[in-house]
Design an enzyme around this catalytic site. Structure first.
Site, PDB file in Angstrom:
ATOM      1  N   ASP A 151      26.917   4.740 -22.546  1.00 23.36           N
ATOM      2  CA  ASP A 151      27.365   3.388 -22.284  1.00 23.36           C
ATOM      3  C   ASP A 151      26.103   2.527 -22.120  1.00 23.36           C
ATOM      4  O   ASP A 151      25.021   3.064 -21.864  1.00 23.36           O
ATOM      5  CB  ASP A 151      28.215   3.387 -21.006  1.00 23.36           C
ATOM      6  CG  ASP A 151      28.571   1.998 -20.569  1.00 23.36           C
ATOM      7  OD1 ASP A 151      29.087   1.226 -21.398  1.00 23.36           O
ATOM      8  OD2 ASP A 151      28.315   1.650 -19.392  1.00 23.36           O
ATOM      9  N   ASP A 163      25.877  -1.198 -20.434  1.00 26.08           N
ATOM     10  CA  ASP A 163      25.773  -1.981 -19.200  1.00 26.08           C
ATOM     11  C   ASP A 163      25.936  -1.077 -17.973  1.00 26.08           C
ATOM     12  O   ASP A 163      26.975  -0.455 -17.781  1.00 26.08           O
ATOM     13  CB  ASP A 163      26.873  -3.055 -19.172  1.00 26.08           C
ATOM     14  CG  ASP A 163      26.747  -4.039 -20.324  1.00 26.08           C
ATOM     15  OD1 ASP A 163      25.646  -4.572 -20.523  1.00 26.08           O
ATOM     16  OD2 ASP A 163      27.753  -4.267 -21.028  1.00 26.08           O
ATOM     17  N   GLY A 173      33.203  -1.871 -17.905  1.00 28.88           N
ATOM     18  CA  GLY A 173      33.594  -1.147 -19.120  1.00 28.88           C
ATOM     19  C   GLY A 173      34.756  -1.769 -19.871  1.00 28.88           C
ATOM     20  O   GLY A 173      35.088  -1.346 -20.970  1.00 28.88           O
ATOM     21  N   ARG A 200      35.831  -8.136 -22.949  1.00 30.33           N
ATOM     22  CA  ARG A 200      35.803  -9.530 -22.496  1.00 30.33           C
ATOM     23  C   ARG A 200      37.225 -10.075 -22.349  1.00 30.33           C
ATOM     24  O   ARG A 200      37.583 -10.644 -21.320  1.00 30.33           O
ATOM     25  CB  ARG A 200      35.025 -10.365 -23.524  1.00 30.33           C
ATOM     26  CG  ARG A 200      34.538 -11.680 -22.987  1.00 30.33           C
ATOM     27  CD  ARG A 200      33.768 -12.447 -24.048  1.00 30.33           C
ATOM     28  NE  ARG A 200      32.600 -11.750 -24.575  1.00 30.33           N
ATOM     29  CZ  ARG A 200      31.833 -12.228 -25.543  1.00 30.33           C
ATOM     30  NH1 ARG A 200      32.099 -13.385 -26.098  1.00 30.33           N
ATOM     31  NH2 ARG A 200      30.781 -11.538 -25.970  1.00 30.33           N
ATOM     32  N   SER A 231      30.672  -3.911 -25.020  1.00 25.63           N
ATOM     33  CA  SER A 231      30.087  -5.254 -25.065  1.00 25.63           C
ATOM     34  C   SER A 231      29.801  -5.726 -26.483  1.00 25.63           C
ATOM     35  O   SER A 231      29.178  -5.016 -27.285  1.00 25.63           O
ATOM     36  CB  SER A 231      28.784  -5.282 -24.263  1.00 25.63           C
ATOM     37  OG  SER A 231      28.157  -6.530 -24.440  1.00 25.63           O
ATOM     38  N   ASP A 288      28.980   4.564 -16.293  1.00 26.49           N
ATOM     39  CA  ASP A 288      28.937   4.064 -14.903  1.00 26.49           C
ATOM     40  C   ASP A 288      30.291   3.485 -14.472  1.00 26.49           C
ATOM     41  O   ASP A 288      30.414   3.065 -13.322  1.00 26.49           O
ATOM     42  CB  ASP A 288      27.884   2.964 -14.743  1.00 26.49           C
ATOM     43  CG  ASP A 288      28.318   1.662 -15.402  1.00 26.49           C
ATOM     44  OD1 ASP A 288      28.805   1.725 -16.548  1.00 26.49           O
ATOM     45  OD2 ASP A 288      28.189   0.605 -14.773  1.00 26.49           O
TER      46      ASP A 288
END
Ligand code: BG6
Ligand code: MG
Length: 219
Positions: free
Chosen positions: A11, A13, A48, A51, A118, A172
């Protein structure tokens, strides 16, 4: 027989780079403008998540019903703030030890890919100077379903030609851990052990972590 990973999917971010804080700041600012309280708990839920699904979560929490044009305007607003925050980012904001770990994997013939929700992922990788370390990049621009749907990781595994069971995901976010489990991947949490209790094991970060440690914990 020791577990032999053939590929690792990271991942972005909150794992490779500390941009989770900037997404948090952007969503919190937007939620507050809309009069919706936004807590750390909400933030954990939204890590995760894409948007559009993040905006829908905030609107639902506030009991707000908006037309599509307004929703697009709000997402653009949040993204503009996010871009301002990352504009001055440098490779200094990479998670300590992550590049060394990725380089060890690559040196030992293990494929390395990105599995991020993202749409800004290519920009962030460029800014951090690590885009060329990834054999495969799957990001928010190339998926239809947000984590916890496993699509982002399944696309990565397919591009590698590796079965999910031979592929390790580093995440995360609770949604990302669930996505990996839903897809049949091996899963390492990066962050807080309580928050990520569904991961097979959790590391605080990549400093001092290596392939040997990974194999030991997953065998
Ligand atoms: C995820 C982040 O990686 O991407 C979320 O954890 C973020 O916080 C999501 O909202 C979508 O990001 P972007 O850059 O497409 O708005
Ligand atoms: Mg993340």
């Amino acid at each position: 027989m020791p577990f032999e990973p053939q590929a690792c999917l990271f991942d972005l971010d909150g794992v490779i780079v500390d941009t989770a804080q900037y997404h948090f700041a952007g969503w919190q600012r937007l939620a507050e403008e809309l009069g919706v309280p936004y807590t750390q708990e909400d933030n954990e839920q939204l890590k995760g998540v894409s948007r559009v699904d993040s905006l829908e979560y905030i609107l639902e929490k506030g009991g707000l019903f908006l037309d599509n044009d307004t929703k697009v305007r709000l997402m653009d607003r949040k993204n503009a703030w996010y871009l301002e925050l990352v504009a001055s980012m440098t490779p200094d904001e990479l998670s300590p030890g992550v590049v060394e770990f990725i380089d060890e994997l690559r040196a030992k013939g293990i494929k390395v890919g990105l599995g991020s929700s993202s749409r800004n992922a290519p920009l962030i990788l460029e800014r951090c100077g690590i885009a060329d370390r990834f054999d495969v990049i799957v990001d928010g621009n190339s998926i239809t379903f947000s984590k916890p749907d496993p699509e982002v990781f399944l696309k990565g595994a397919e591009a590698f030609g590796v079965a999910p069971a031979q592929c390790v995901v580093f995440e995360d976010a609770q949604s990302g851990v669930e996505a990996a489990l839903n897809g049949g991947f091996r899963i390492v949490g990066v962050g807080d052990a309580v928050t990520l209790e569904r991961a097979e094991f959790v590391i605080r970060g990549f400093e001092g972590f290596n392939l040997r440690g990974l194999v030991e914990r997953l065998t």
